[in-house]
Design a protein around this motif. Structure first.
Motif, PDB file in Angstrom:
ATOM      1  N   ALA A  97      41.240  32.777  43.707  1.00  0.00           N
ATOM      2  CA  ALA A  97      41.478  34.192  43.977  1.00  0.00           C
ATOM      3  C   ALA A  97      41.108  35.074  42.796  1.00  0.00           C
ATOM      4  CB  ALA A  97      42.945  34.417  44.359  1.00  0.00           C
ATOM      5  N   TYR A  98      40.731  36.291  43.109  1.00  0.00           N
ATOM      6  CA  TYR A  98      40.415  37.313  42.110  1.00  0.00           C
ATOM      7  C   TYR A  98      41.648  37.590  41.246  1.00  0.00           C
ATOM      8  CZ  TYR A  98      39.251  42.015  40.363  1.00  0.00           C
ATOM      9  OH  TYR A  98      39.021  43.112  39.568  1.00  0.00           O
ATOM     10  N   GLY A  99      41.469  37.571  39.938  1.00  0.00           N
ATOM     11  CA  GLY A  99      42.579  37.840  39.025  1.00  0.00           C
ATOM     12  C   GLY A  99      43.372  36.615  38.626  1.00  0.00           C
ATOM     13  N   GLU A 100      43.023  35.446  39.198  1.00  0.00           N
ATOM     14  CA  GLU A 100      43.751  34.226  38.850  1.00  0.00           C
ATOM     15  C   GLU A 100      43.425  33.789  37.421  1.00  0.00           C
ATOM     16  OE1 GLU A 100      44.553  29.714  40.644  1.00  0.00           O
ATOM     17  OE2 GLU A 100      43.255  31.141  41.701  1.00  0.00           O
ATOM     18  N   ASP A 128      35.408  37.455  36.051  1.00  0.00           N
ATOM     19  CA  ASP A 128      36.402  36.796  36.905  1.00  0.00           C
ATOM     20  C   ASP A 128      35.873  35.437  37.349  1.00  0.00           C
ATOM     21  OD1 ASP A 128      38.891  36.927  38.615  1.00  0.00           O
ATOM     22  OD2 ASP A 128      37.367  36.678  40.170  1.00  0.00           O
ATOM     23  N   ASP A 129      36.707  34.414  37.215  1.00  0.00           N
ATOM     24  CA  ASP A 129      36.265  33.050  37.497  1.00  0.00           C
ATOM     25  C   ASP A 129      36.017  32.825  38.985  1.00  0.00           C
ATOM     26  OD1 ASP A 129      36.023  30.266  36.121  1.00  0.00           O
ATOM     27  OD2 ASP A 129      37.187  29.870  37.927  1.00  0.00           O
ATOM     28  N   ALA A 130      36.782  33.459  39.849  1.00  0.00           N
ATOM     29  CA  ALA A 130      36.667  33.208  41.289  1.00  0.00           C
ATOM     30  C   ALA A 130      35.468  33.911  41.913  1.00  0.00           C
ATOM     31  CB  ALA A 130      37.951  33.636  41.995  1.00  0.00           C
ATOM     32  N   THR A 131      35.118  35.094  41.406  1.00  0.00           N
ATOM     33  CA  THR A 131      34.105  35.927  42.067  1.00  0.00           C
ATOM     34  C   THR A 131      32.842  36.149  41.243  1.00  0.00           C
ATOM     35  OG1 THR A 131      35.064  37.956  41.148  1.00  0.00           O
ATOM     36  CG2 THR A 131      35.922  37.194  43.273  1.00  0.00           C
ATOM     37  N   SER A 132      32.878  35.797  39.954  1.00  0.00           N
ATOM     38  CA  SER A 132      31.776  36.090  39.018  1.00  0.00           C
ATOM     39  C   SER A 132      31.559  37.587  38.837  1.00  0.00           C
ATOM     40  CB  SER A 132      30.466  35.419  39.452  1.00  0.00           C
ATOM     41  OG  SER A 132      30.520  34.023  39.202  1.00  0.00           O
ATOM     42  N   LEU A 133      32.552  38.396  39.181  1.00  0.00           N
ATOM     43  CA  LEU A 133      32.482  39.824  38.894  1.00  0.00           C
ATOM     44  C   LEU A 133      32.655  40.045  37.397  1.00  0.00           C
ATOM     45  CD1 LEU A 133      34.632  41.469  41.721  1.00  0.00           C
ATOM     46  CD2 LEU A 133      32.261  42.032  41.196  1.00  0.00           C
ATOM     47  N   VAL A 134      31.752  40.816  36.789  1.00  0.00           N
ATOM     48  CA  VAL A 134      31.942  41.220  35.396  1.00  0.00           C
ATOM     49  C   VAL A 134      32.914  42.404  35.437  1.00  0.00           C
ATOM     50  CG1 VAL A 134      30.833  41.944  33.257  1.00  0.00           C
ATOM     51  CG2 VAL A 134      29.594  40.501  34.888  1.00  0.00           C
ATOM     52  N   LYS A 250      25.292  47.522  39.730  1.00  0.00           N
ATOM     53  CA  LYS A 250      24.140  46.840  40.326  1.00  0.00           C
ATOM     54  C   LYS A 250      24.173  45.337  40.051  1.00  0.00           C
ATOM     55  CE  LYS A 250      20.801  49.281  38.512  1.00  0.00           C
ATOM     56  NZ  LYS A 250      19.413  49.752  38.251  1.00  0.00           N
ATOM     57  N   PHE A 251      24.562  44.976  38.835  1.00  0.00           N
ATOM     58  CA  PHE A 251      24.618  43.568  38.444  1.00  0.00           C
ATOM     59  C   PHE A 251      25.626  42.815  39.308  1.00  0.00           C
ATOM     60  CE2 PHE A 251      25.946  39.965  35.864  1.00  0.00           C
ATOM     61  CZ  PHE A 251      24.744  39.523  35.315  1.00  0.00           C
ATOM     62  N   ASN A 252      26.822  43.400  39.485  1.00  0.00           N
ATOM     63  CA  ASN A 252      27.858  42.746  40.285  1.00  0.00           C
ATOM     64  C   ASN A 252      27.481  42.667  41.754  1.00  0.00           C
ATOM     65  OD1 ASN A 252      29.641  42.144  38.183  1.00  0.00           O
ATOM     66  ND2 ASN A 252      30.620  44.158  38.275  1.00  0.00           N
ATOM     67  N   ALA A 253      26.818  43.689  42.256  1.00  0.00           N
ATOM     68  CA  ALA A 253      26.403  43.673  43.663  1.00  0.00           C
ATOM     69  C   ALA A 253      25.434  42.529  43.926  1.00  0.00           C
ATOM     70  CB  ALA A 253      25.753  45.010  44.025  1.00  0.00           C
TER      71      ALA A 253
END
Length: 290
Positions: A97-100, A128-134, A250-253
């Motif tokens: 999960a996001y934020g874990e 974020d480890d779960a989503t690779s969101l920076v 853009k990078f996260n998208a």
């Protein structure tokens, strides 16, 4: 094939298109334009990034493989040699999960390619480890106590508290002296702040253990440096604005993934934590007054 062989001999087996230009050949005018742009504006860009910039800035939509072949022919790109087979390595499963768990680190590099007085600048980032969101990135003076604390204070006010932060054993984050392993009460200022807020710091034993943030910096050292060059950014403030408002969305998208669970495990700051956040993220020492 038999008929052709009987009529024309072995030459009849040669394909009729041999020696003719391909139907998919780039028009000469477009090829000349692409080569001029590659040499003038994107001489050190990889095929994928060059293809993106040609589409985004010049309206030339061509597959990265096409751009790659042009770059190789012009000596602008050297094909990578095949990697030697290595022993099997089992990747750690992503968090659900996001934020874990966030992975965080600092990277020193000449991010501005000599446009600043300093030869190296520090970029702090958290992924974020779960989503690779920076989830956050910021240029700071150094990876010391106060820049790191300021980075996480801003993050908590925006996103809330993650369950854990995966870090290396840099002295800002962990006391590496032998006495620390013998006495669990010996903590850095950052560890003490995390403990106060109920955030678990997790320390990696090797860079490979926190591979997601390491690979992020490897990508940013290619993409972000070139993007800032094209945008003519030459100050830290402009770079941080560009990061948060243009580059990261853009990078996260493009590179983020869907988590296994849609739950957001960030916890909101309590009123008391908000009121004392500045004092929590401060340098604290004990003194005896007589």
């Amino acid at each position: 094939l038999k008929k052709k062989a009987l009529l024309h001999g072995p030459k009849g087996l040669i394909h009729g298109n041999r020696g003719r230009p391909s139907n998919r050949l780039l028009p000469h005018k477009e090829r000349t334009m692409i080569l001029a742009l590659l040499h003038k504006r994107y001489p050190d860009f990889g095929p994928t990034l060059a293809s993106e910039k040609l589409s985004e800035n010049h309206g030339i939509v061509r597959d990265p493989k096409t751009i790659r072949s042009l770059q190789i022919a012009e000596g602008l790109w050297t094909p990578r040699s095949k990697k030697k087979t290595s022993p099997y390595h089992a990747w750690r499963k992503r968090k659900d999960a996001y934020g874990e768990m966030l992975q965080s680190d600092g990277s020193y590099d000449d991010w501005f390619e000599g446009r600043l007085n300093t030869t190296e600048q520090c970029l702090l980032a958290a992924i974020d480890d779960a989503t690779s969101l920076v989830v956050k990135a910021k240029f700071v003076a150094h990876e010391g106590v106060f820049p790191v604390m300021g980075f996480w204070k801003e993050y908590l006010l925006t996103h809330g508290k993650p369950r854990g932060i995966y870090l290396d054993k840099f002295s800002t984050y962990k006391v590496n002296h032998k006495v620390a392993s013998e006495n669990p009460d010996v903590k850095t200022q950052f560890q003490r702040a995390c403990q106060t807020l109920g955030i678990q710091p997790i320390f990696a034993n090797t860079p490979q253990a926190k591979g997601r943030i390491e690979r992020l910096f490897h990508t940013l050292q290619d993409r972000l440096i070139k993007e800032m060059r094209l945008a003519k950014i030459s100050t830290i403030d402009d770079a941080n604005t560009f990061l948060n408002e243009i580059f990261l969305p853009k990078f996260n998208a493009r590179f983020s993934v869907e988590p296994a669970s849609n739950t957001n495990l960030h916890r909101s700051l309590t009123i008391d934590e908000q009121q004392h956040l500045s004092s929590t993220f401060s340098r604290q020492t004990e003194r005896t007054v007589q």
